[in-house]
Design an enzyme around this catalytic site. Structure first.
Site, PDB file in Angstrom:
ATOM      1  N   THR A   1       0.752  -1.356  -0.189  1.00  0.00           N
ATOM      2  CA  THR A   1      -0.762  -0.203   0.283  1.00  0.00           C
ATOM      3  C   THR A   1       0.776   1.668   0.566  1.00  0.00           C
ATOM      4  O   THR A   1       2.107   1.140   0.427  1.00  0.00           O
ATOM      5  CB  THR A   1      -0.484  -0.257   1.190  1.00  0.00           C
ATOM      6  OG1 THR A   1      -0.143  -0.205   2.154  1.00  0.00           O
ATOM      7  CG2 THR A   1      -1.803  -1.321   1.216  1.00  0.00           C
TER       8      THR A   1
ATOM      9  N   GLY B   1       2.680   2.574  -2.475  1.00  0.00           N
ATOM     10  CA  GLY B   1       3.898   1.806  -3.333  1.00  0.00           C
ATOM     11  C   GLY B   1       3.726   2.672  -4.748  1.00  0.00           C
ATOM     12  O   GLY B   1       4.899   2.323  -5.476  1.00  0.00           O
TER      13      GLY B   1
ATOM     14  N   SER C   1       7.627   3.968  12.835  1.00  0.00           N
ATOM     15  CA  SER C   1       8.176   5.114  12.777  1.00  0.00           C
ATOM     16  C   SER C   1       8.863   5.650  14.127  1.00  0.00           C
ATOM     17  O   SER C   1       8.200   4.901  15.224  1.00  0.00           O
ATOM     18  CB  SER C   1       7.156   6.571  12.720  1.00  0.00           C
ATOM     19  OG  SER C   1       8.537   8.125  12.503  1.00  0.00           O
TER      20      SER C   1
ATOM     21  N   TYR D   1      -0.191  10.991  15.155  1.00  0.00           N
ATOM     22  CA  TYR D   1       1.089  10.515  14.307  1.00  0.00           C
ATOM     23  C   TYR D   1       2.104   9.275  15.440  1.00  0.00           C
ATOM     24  O   TYR D   1       2.043   8.234  15.023  1.00  0.00           O
ATOM     25  CB  TYR D   1       2.311  11.330  14.043  1.00  0.00           C
ATOM     26  CG  TYR D   1       2.690  11.102  12.293  1.00  0.00           C
ATOM     27  CD1 TYR D   1       2.614  10.401  11.675  1.00  0.00           C
ATOM     28  CD2 TYR D   1       4.012   9.952  13.306  1.00  0.00           C
ATOM     29  CE1 TYR D   1       3.682   9.736  10.295  1.00  0.00           C
ATOM     30  CE2 TYR D   1       4.833   9.921  12.173  1.00  0.00           C
ATOM     31  CZ  TYR D   1       4.631   9.475  10.895  1.00  0.00           C
ATOM     32  OH  TYR D   1       5.098   8.623  10.122  1.00  0.00           O
TER      33      TYR D   1
HETATM   34  P1  NDP Z   1       5.262   9.415   1.214  1.00  0.00           P
HETATM   35  O1  NDP Z   1       4.355  10.459   0.771  1.00  0.00           O
HETATM   36  O2  NDP Z   1       6.089   9.675   0.082  1.00  0.00           O
HETATM   37  O3  NDP Z   1       4.525   8.056   0.630  1.00  0.00           O
HETATM   38  C1  NDP Z   1       3.222   7.330   1.227  1.00  0.00           C
HETATM   39  C2  NDP Z   1       2.631   6.923   0.710  1.00  0.00           C
HETATM   40  O4  NDP Z   1       1.306   6.774   1.260  1.00  0.00           O
HETATM   41  C3  NDP Z   1       2.381   7.461  -0.831  1.00  0.00           C
HETATM   42  O5  NDP Z   1       2.719   6.101  -1.667  1.00  0.00           O
HETATM   43  C4  NDP Z   1       0.429   7.888  -0.957  1.00  0.00           C
HETATM   44  O6  NDP Z   1       0.072   7.580  -2.103  1.00  0.00           O
HETATM   45  C5  NDP Z   1      -0.443   6.964   0.505  1.00  0.00           C
HETATM   46  N1  NDP Z   1      -0.852   6.969   1.435  1.00  0.00           N
HETATM   47  C6  NDP Z   1      -1.008   7.595   1.950  1.00  0.00           C
HETATM   48  N2  NDP Z   1      -2.632   7.545   2.072  1.00  0.00           N
HETATM   49  C7  NDP Z   1      -3.151   6.729   1.331  1.00  0.00           C
HETATM   50  C8  NDP Z   1      -4.563   6.647   1.102  1.00  0.00           C
HETATM   51  N3  NDP Z   1      -5.245   6.473   2.294  1.00  0.00           N
HETATM   52  N4  NDP Z   1      -4.861   5.356   0.671  1.00  0.00           N
HETATM   53  C9  NDP Z   1      -3.713   4.711  -0.334  1.00  0.00           C
HETATM   54  N5  NDP Z   1      -2.801   5.399  -0.173  1.00  0.00           N
HETATM   55  C10 NDP Z   1      -2.245   6.861   0.433  1.00  0.00           C
HETATM   56  O7  NDP Z   1       6.255   9.027   2.460  1.00  0.00           O
HETATM   57  P2  NDP Z   1       6.970   7.824   2.650  1.00  0.00           P
HETATM   58  O8  NDP Z   1       7.840   7.046   1.911  1.00  0.00           O
HETATM   59  O9  NDP Z   1       8.027   8.539   3.655  1.00  0.00           O
HETATM   60  O10 NDP Z   1       5.703   7.672   3.449  1.00  0.00           O
HETATM   61  C11 NDP Z   1       6.002   5.912   3.924  1.00  0.00           C
HETATM   62  C12 NDP Z   1       5.688   5.278   4.857  1.00  0.00           C
HETATM   63  O11 NDP Z   1       6.937   5.990   5.702  1.00  0.00           O
HETATM   64  C13 NDP Z   1       4.349   5.971   5.940  1.00  0.00           C
HETATM   65  O12 NDP Z   1       3.683   5.138   6.798  1.00  0.00           O
HETATM   66  C14 NDP Z   1       5.305   7.487   6.791  1.00  0.00           C
HETATM   67  O13 NDP Z   1       4.539   7.314   8.294  1.00  0.00           O
HETATM   68  C15 NDP Z   1       6.487   6.341   6.836  1.00  0.00           C
HETATM   69  N6  NDP Z   1       7.527   6.880   7.464  1.00  0.00           N
HETATM   70  C16 NDP Z   1       8.142   8.112   6.833  1.00  0.00           C
HETATM   71  C17 NDP Z   1       9.701   8.299   7.788  1.00  0.00           C
HETATM   72  C18 NDP Z   1      10.260   9.435   6.933  1.00  0.00           C
HETATM   73  O14 NDP Z   1      10.983  10.419   6.808  1.00  0.00           O
HETATM   74  N7  NDP Z   1       9.755   9.425   5.323  1.00  0.00           N
HETATM   75  C19 NDP Z   1      10.164   8.228   8.938  1.00  0.00           C
HETATM   76  C20 NDP Z   1       8.753   7.756   9.661  1.00  0.00           C
HETATM   77  C21 NDP Z   1       7.928   6.909   9.051  1.00  0.00           C
HETATM   78  P3  NDP Z   1      -1.256   8.528  -2.610  1.00  0.00           P
HETATM   79  O15 NDP Z   1      -0.937   9.743  -2.402  1.00  0.00           O
HETATM   80  O16 NDP Z   1      -1.065   8.492  -4.036  1.00  0.00           O
HETATM   81  O17 NDP Z   1      -2.951   7.970  -1.784  1.00  0.00           O
END
Ligand code: NDP
Length: 257
Positions: A11, A13, A136, A149
Site C-alpha cells: 500500500t 507503492g 516510525s 502520528y
Molecule cells: P510518501 O508521502 O512518499 O508516501 C506515502 C504513500 O502513502 C504514498 O504512496 C501515498 O499515496 C500513500 N497513501 C497515503 N494515504 C493513503 C491512503 N489513504 N490510501 C492509499 N494510499 C495512501 O511518504 P513515505 O514513503 O516517507 O511514507 C511511507 C510510510 O513511511 C508512511 O507510513 C510514513 O508514516 C512512514 N515513515 C516515513 C518516514 C520518513 O521520514 N519518510 C519516517 C518514518 C515513517 P497517495 O498519495 O497516492 O495516496
C-alpha cells in the site's frame, strides 16, 4: 533472486518508501501490486515497474476498495506471500490547536486502515506469508506536535504483536520496520521549497547520530529482509532504520563538542 515466485501487495507503492520497495521486490523476482490514491503516480509506477507489477487506485481508508484491490491482485498474480502495509500520512496535531477531524484523519489512515488492509489480505495469504507494517521513530521520541502520528505508529507496533499471535498458527510472520527521518515526498508539505527542504534536512540531520537522513532504499532493503526467508524466524519484531535516533540519541552531532 530472494523473492522468486513470491507475490506482494504494497500500500502506498506509488511514492517514497513504498515505491523503492516495489522496485526492489520486482528486481528480486516478485510479482507486486501497488496501491495509492493518486492515479497519475500509480500509472507512472506501473510503467516503471513493468509487467510483473499491477497498480490499483485504492484509498486505504475505504475498506471495500481495499478488499477489491486485494482480490484483483490475487486474480492477477495468485495468493499473497508478502503484504507491506506502508501507506501513511504525517499530520500536525499540537495540543491547543487540533480539530477532531485532523486527529482522526491521521488515526484512520495510519492505524485503522493498516488493520483493515491486513484483515482484507488474511484470507488470501499463503501459509508462511510475511506481513510488514511501517512504523516510525516518532512512536518513541515524543516530538512536539505529533500526538496523533506518534500514537498511530505506537499503535502499529502494538497491533503487529497481536496480529503475530493470531497468525502464528499459519506460520505467518508480522513485523514492523520503523524508519527515522528519510528523504521522501512525505516532507514536501513541511518544506515546500528546495531551500526549506535543505534547512529541514540540515536541522534534522544534526539530531541523528549518523548525521544524515535515511534513504528510501535503505528502508526498502530492511523490508526485503523481513519479507524474505532470511527472516524466517523473525516474528513480532520491530527494526529501526534510523541512523541511531532511538538507540543512541546522545551520539547525535548536536551533542558533540
Ligand atoms: P510518501 O508521502 O512518499 O508516501 C506515502 C504513500 O502513502 C504514498 O504512496 C501515498 O499515496 C500513500 N497513501 C497515503 N494515504 C493513503 C491512503 N489513504 N490510501 C492509499 N494510499 C495512501 O511518504 P513515505 O514513503 O516517507 O511514507 C511511507 C510510510 O513511511 C508512511 O507510513 C510514513 O508514516 C512512514 N515513515 C516515513 C518516514 C520518513 O521520514 N519518510 C519516517 C518514518 C515513517 P497517495 O498519495 O497516492 O495516496
Amino acid at each position: 533472486m530472494r523473492l522468486a515466485n513470491k507475490t506482494a501487495l504494497i500500500t502506498g507503492g506509488n511514492s517514497g518508501i513504498g515505491l523503492a520497495t516495489a522496485r526492489l521486490f520486482v528486481a528480486e523476482g516478485a510479482k507486486v501490486t501497488v496501491t495509492g490514491r493518486n492515479q497519475a503516480t500509480l500509472v507512472a509506477a506501473a510503467k516503471e515497474l513493468g509487467p510483473n507489477a499491477l497498480a490499483i487506485v485504492a484509498d486505504a481508508t475505504d475498506i471495500a476498495a481495499t478488499e477489491r484491490a486485494v482480490e484483483r491482485a490475487v486474480e492477477k498474480f495468485g495468493k499473497l506471500d508478502i503484504v507491506f502495509a506502508n501507506a501513511g500520512i504525517p499530520g500536525s496535531t499540537p495540543l491547543g490547536g487540533t480539530s477532531l477531524e485532523a486527529f482522526e484523519s491521521v488515526i484512520r489512515t495510519n492505524i485503522t486502515a493498516v488493520f483493515f488492509t491486513v484483515q482484507a489480505a488474511v484470507p488470501h495469504l499463503n501459509d508462511g506469508a510475511s506481513i510488514i507494517l511501517n512504523g516510525s521513530v516518532i512512536s518513541v521520541l515524543g516530538n512536539p506536535g505529533y500526538a496523533a502520528y506518534a500514537a498511530s505508529k505506537a499503535g502499529v507496533r502494538a497491533m503487529a504483536r497481536v496480529m503475530a499471535s493470531e497468525l502464528s498458527p499459519r506460520r505467518v510472520r508480522v513485523n514492523v520496520v520503523s524508519p527515522g527521518a528519510a528523504r521522501t515526498p512525505i516532507w514536501n508539505g513541511a518544506a515546500p521549497t528546495p531551500e526549506a527542504y535543505a534547512a529541514l534536512d540540515n536541522r534534522i540531520s544534526r539530531s541523528i547520530p549518523l548525521g544524515r537522513l535515511g534513504e528510501a532504499d535503505e528502508i526498502a532493503r530492511t523490508v526485503l529482509f523481513l519479507a524474505s526467508d532470511d527472516a524466517s524466524n523473525v516474528q513480532a519484531a520491530e527494526i529501526f532504520v534510523d541512523g541511531g535516533s532511538t538507540g543512541s540519541p546522545a551520539g547525535a552531532p548536536i551533542y558533540r563538542g
